[in-house]
Design a protein around this motif. Structure first.
Motif, short mmCIF file in Angstrom:
data_model
loop_
_atom_site.label_atom_id
_atom_site.label_comp_id
_atom_site.label_asym_id
_atom_site.label_seq_id
_atom_site.Cartn_x
_atom_site.Cartn_y
_atom_site.Cartn_z
N PRO A 62 17.80 -16.10 -7.35
CA PRO A 62 18.44 -15.31 -6.28
C PRO A 62 18.05 -13.85 -6.40
CG PRO A 62 20.04 -16.67 -7.45
CD PRO A 62 18.77 -16.77 -8.21
N PRO A 63 17.77 -13.21 -5.27
CA PRO A 63 17.31 -11.81 -5.30
C PRO A 63 18.31 -10.87 -5.98
CG PRO A 63 17.46 -12.63 -3.05
CD PRO A 63 17.81 -13.76 -3.92
N THR A 64 19.58 -11.16 -5.80
CA THR A 64 20.58 -10.29 -6.42
C THR A 64 20.45 -10.31 -7.93
OG1 THR A 64 21.94 -11.44 -4.82
CG2 THR A 64 22.95 -9.62 -5.98
N LEU A 65 20.21 -11.52 -8.47
CA LEU A 65 20.05 -11.66 -9.91
C LEU A 65 18.83 -10.87 -10.39
CD1 LEU A 65 21.48 -13.25 -12.17
CD2 LEU A 65 19.77 -15.05 -11.86
N ALA A 66 17.74 -10.99 -9.64
CA ALA A 66 16.51 -10.30 -10.00
C ALA A 66 16.71 -8.79 -9.96
CB ALA A 66 15.38 -10.72 -9.07
N PRO A 91 7.80 -4.91 -11.50
CA PRO A 91 9.21 -4.77 -11.89
C PRO A 91 9.56 -5.79 -12.98
CG PRO A 91 8.98 -5.01 -9.51
CD PRO A 91 7.65 -5.29 -10.11
N PRO A 92 10.47 -5.43 -13.88
CA PRO A 92 10.87 -6.37 -14.93
C PRO A 92 11.25 -7.70 -14.30
CG PRO A 92 11.90 -4.25 -15.29
CD PRO A 92 11.20 -4.17 -13.97
N GLU A 93 10.68 -8.76 -14.80
CA GLU A 93 10.86 -10.05 -14.13
C GLU A 93 11.72 -11.00 -14.96
OE1 GLU A 93 6.73 -11.66 -16.09
OE2 GLU A 93 6.80 -10.24 -14.44
N LEU A 94 12.36 -11.90 -14.28
CA LEU A 94 13.13 -12.95 -14.94
C LEU A 94 12.26 -14.20 -15.06
CD1 LEU A 94 16.59 -12.57 -13.20
CD2 LEU A 94 16.20 -12.54 -15.66
N PRO A 95 12.60 -15.10 -15.98
CA PRO A 95 11.91 -16.38 -16.02
C PRO A 95 11.98 -17.05 -14.66
CG PRO A 95 13.39 -16.19 -17.89
CD PRO A 95 13.64 -15.00 -17.02
N ALA A 96 10.94 -17.76 -14.29
CA ALA A 96 10.87 -18.54 -13.05
C ALA A 96 10.60 -17.69 -11.81
CB ALA A 96 12.11 -19.39 -12.81
N HIS A 146 20.80 -20.38 -2.32
CA HIS A 146 21.53 -19.15 -2.00
C HIS A 146 22.97 -19.42 -1.59
CE1 HIS A 146 17.64 -16.67 -1.32
NE2 HIS A 146 17.75 -17.20 -2.51
N GLN A 147 23.22 -20.64 -1.16
CA GLN A 147 24.61 -20.96 -0.84
C GLN A 147 25.47 -20.90 -2.10
OE1 GLN A 147 25.45 -21.39 2.27
NE2 GLN A 147 23.35 -21.34 2.98
N ALA A 148 24.84 -21.26 -3.21
CA ALA A 148 25.61 -21.33 -4.44
C ALA A 148 26.11 -19.95 -4.81
CB ALA A 148 24.74 -21.88 -5.55
N SER A 149 27.29 -19.92 -5.38
CA SER A 149 27.80 -18.64 -5.84
C SER A 149 26.92 -18.13 -6.97
CB SER A 149 29.24 -18.81 -6.28
OG SER A 149 29.39 -18.31 -7.58
N LEU A 150 26.88 -16.85 -7.14
CA LEU A 150 25.90 -16.26 -8.04
C LEU A 150 26.17 -16.56 -9.50
CD1 LEU A 150 24.85 -12.71 -7.01
CD2 LEU A 150 23.47 -14.73 -7.45
N VAL A 151 27.40 -16.64 -9.86
CA VAL A 151 27.69 -16.62 -11.28
C VAL A 151 27.73 -18.02 -11.87
CG1 VAL A 151 29.02 -15.41 -13.01
CG2 VAL A 151 28.98 -14.56 -10.70
#
Lengths: 255, 58
Positions: free
Chosen positions: A217-221, A150-155, A51-56
């Motif tokens: 990351p939750p934001t990505l999900a 909810p639509p899920e992402l890989p992993a 989570h420390q890592a920037s999102l993008v």
């Protein structure tokens, strides 16, 4: 002419399938690819670190090397076990070609099913009513199952695949039947039954894993879930409109 | 029936029901193949679309 009816539905589905592919590439595939970076490199690492890592794009800096060869769990079991190229068993070399094909098949499939429902219930899909048919499809096939799964992402952490598929199909079938009773029938008892059918699937909890910790990351999900639903709504409205237009054009004007 | 441009309601209702069921099964077969089949080849080909539509995946 029922053959023309089927062909018109097929054409509408294929058309929307083509149309959806660039939209997927614009909004969804980048998020999936982003999630795959976490899937391949980040699993099993303390979440705080992730989570420390920037999102993008800095996520790409988290290569495999960065992670002291941490416990890597490849969620794509069969794919990761080593197929033809890069452990990918895909039928096509190109990811975009696979997505296009899958969109064509999915579009054709849903178009045939929506057309079939209209035919079986004795209604006509026209350009004027097409968007409403599409929205009903969206409600049954995207919205209702997304309430539980909810639509899920890989992993992302998930429960057993078959259990989820069964819950998904049960929810879709009951929602579709409920909408039919509620919207297309007149008798109050049937309508009440329809409303009940809409609610019942959500009384059975959708299958969820015991451990919810996720490398994504939750934001990505969250971003993906919303993007997936919005894209789904667009797909269904376009599908309904195309079906209506194709019916108006290629099948008789009167039902 | 094959030469005349019948309207949908004009065709025999049994034919209509048969066609509707056929379309329903064929469509479900397509969606099953793209979205639900456990085959690795189909999964990997349709992977992004499965996630995009919110089909249960993995």
């Amino acid at each position: 002419m029922l053959v023309r009816y089927l062909l018109a539905a097929l054409a509408a589905g294929l058309f929307v399938g083509v149309l959806m592919t660039p939209i997927h590439y614009l909004k969804l595939v980048p998020l999936i690819e982003h999630a795959e970076v976490y899937e391949q490199g980040g699993h099993g690492i303390a979440p705080t670190h992730e989570h420390q890592a920037s999102l993008v794009s800095s996520a790409y800096a988290h290569g495999l090397s960065n992670h002291q060869a941490g416990r890597v769990i490849l969620v794509h079991g069969p794919a990761a076990a080593g197929g033809e190229e890069e452990g990918d068993a895909s039928l096509f070399e190109s990811r975009a070609l696979g997505t296009l094909t899958a969109n064509l098949v999915t579009g054709a499939g849903f178009a045939l099913m929506l057309g079939a429902v209209a035919l079986l219930t004795g209604h006509r899909i026209t350009l004027r009513t097409g968007a409403l048919w599409g929205l009903a499809g969206f409600a049954a096939i995207s919205l209702a199952p997304a309430l539980g799964l909810p639509p899920e992402l890989p992993a992302m952490p998930v429960a057993d695949l078959s259990t989820r598929q069964i819950w998904w199909i049960m929810t879709v079938v009951m929602t579709a039947a409920g909408l039919y009773c509620l919207v297309l029938r007149r008798q109050p008892v049937v309508r009440a039954g329809g409303a009940l059918l809409l609610v019942v699937p959500h009384l059975f909890a959708a299958p969820h894993p015991a451990d919810l910790s996720s490398p994504i990351p939750p934001t990505l999900a969250a971003e993906f879930a919303v993007a997936s639903l919005a894209t789904g709504a667009l797909f269904w409205v376009l599908l309904g409109l195309s079906l209506g237009a194709a019916m108006d054009r290629y099948v008789g004007a009167e039902a | 029936m094959t030469t005349d441009t019948n309207q949908i309601a004009g065709t025999a209702s049994s034919t209509r029901v048969a066609t509707g069921l056929f379309a329903l099964v064929l469509g479900a077969f397509f969606v099953w193949g793209a979205g639900f089949a456990h085959s690795a080849a189909l999964h990997d080909t349709a992977h992004d679309v499965r996630h995009a539509f919110g089909f249960p995946c993995h």
